[in-house]
Design a protein around this motif. Structure first.
Motif: not given
Length: 310
Positions: A107-109, A93-97
């Motif tokens: 940024q987006a999951p 569920t963490s945001e990817k950079q």
């Protein structure tokens, strides 16, 4: 600068553009990040004749149609060269950079990589300094510069044969140089090349050196792989089609690549990192075509939608 989306697509070729259609139609805030013009290898293909429903169409036209469709449901086209992706492989569920060369951070999951491949170099003397001075990796882009001149095409696959036929619209003669005696192409492409009076097929040879006059290519040395005999072809243009390598350098820290640098994905196009996907030519696969690329993009976007909305 940081920009946030639900679904980020790196690459705007057929795979990326298809994913943009599916994701944006499903209601995801979607962006495609591309460092060049949208279309991928379609832009370098003179004629597409294996896209269902269209007997024949210029690759550039299909690319334009796909791009217009890809942004028609709200997907955004962002310019940028991606240099790194940061992702937590343990927290889905963490945001990817997604970090770009100019400092922009997206940024987006969920992130889809659809960066395709880059043409492989011959790595012979005279190549580096003559790229753009007679050496071209795009017959469609540069073929017209060689009107009434002799050119050489390197390779025995579909791309080399199809582009050799295209080049006969301009060149006075096209020599196809093959390392082996066996083609790696469809029979229709082989037949078309053999039937063209402007084409000479030279087998069992490899290029060894590119010659120039200080400003432009004026010759190519080749060697027979069996007899080791050498000869020089008087050509003004050289078009290598000897394969390609995946554009995945920015993924090396994530352990999602095979030994050749291709992405390893499952049937949902997802890597071992949750919600990090691959699609198109950049993936480990047997067939790299427009139809397989769009298939990948649709599957990835649909899977991401269901997991994000679960």
């Amino acid at each position: 600068m940081t920009k946030k989306y639900d679904f980020l697509i790196i690459g705007a070729g057929p795979a990326g553009m298809t994913a943009a259609i599916y994701a944006s139609r499903a209601g995801l805030k979607t962006a495609m990040i591309e460092s060049g013009a949208p279309g991928g290898k379609l832009l370098k293909t003179n004629e597409i004749s294996n896209w269902p429903g269209i007997t024949s169409e210029p690759g550039s036209q299909l690319a334009m149609d796909m791009f217009q469709h890809s942004t028609s449901f709200g997907a955004v086209y962002e310019y940028g060269k991606v240099v790194e992706i940061k992702a937590d492989s343990l927290d889905p569920t963490s945001e990817k950079q997604v970090l770009c060369e100019d400092g922009t951070i997206f940024q987006a999951p969920a992130v889809l990589v659809a960066t395709g491949t880059r043409e492989r170099l011959m790595n012979i003397p005279g190549e580096a300094q003559n790229i753009g001075r007679g050496i071209s990796y795009c017959a469609v882009c540069d073929g017209a510069f060689f009107r009434d001149q002799e050119v050489a095409v390197i390779g025995g696959g579909n791309a080399s044969l199809e582009e050799a036929v295209y080049l006969t619209n301009f060149a006075s003669k096209v020599s196809i140089l093959m390392r082996r005696e066996v083609f790696r192409a469809d029979q229709i492409a082989i037949d078309a090349a053999k039937a063209n009076p402007k084409i000479e097929i030279i087998q069992n040879v490899i290029p060894t050196e590119i010659l120039d006059d200080g400003k432009h290519v004026n010759g190519l040395k080749i060697m027979d792989v069996k007899t080791k005999e050498e000869q020089t072809l008087s050509v003004s243009g050289i078009f290598p089609y000897i394969g390609a390598d995946p554009v995945t350098g920015f993924l090396k820290s994530l352990d999602v690549l095979d030994q050749q640098g291709y992405m390893v994905v499952n049937s949902s196009m997802e890597t071992k990192v949750p919600l990090l996907y691959g699609a198109g030519d950049v993936c480990q696969k047997g067939l790299r075509q427009v139809v397989t690329a769009v298939n990948d993009g649709a599957i990835a976007a649909q899977d991401a939608f269901h997991k994000l909305k679960a």
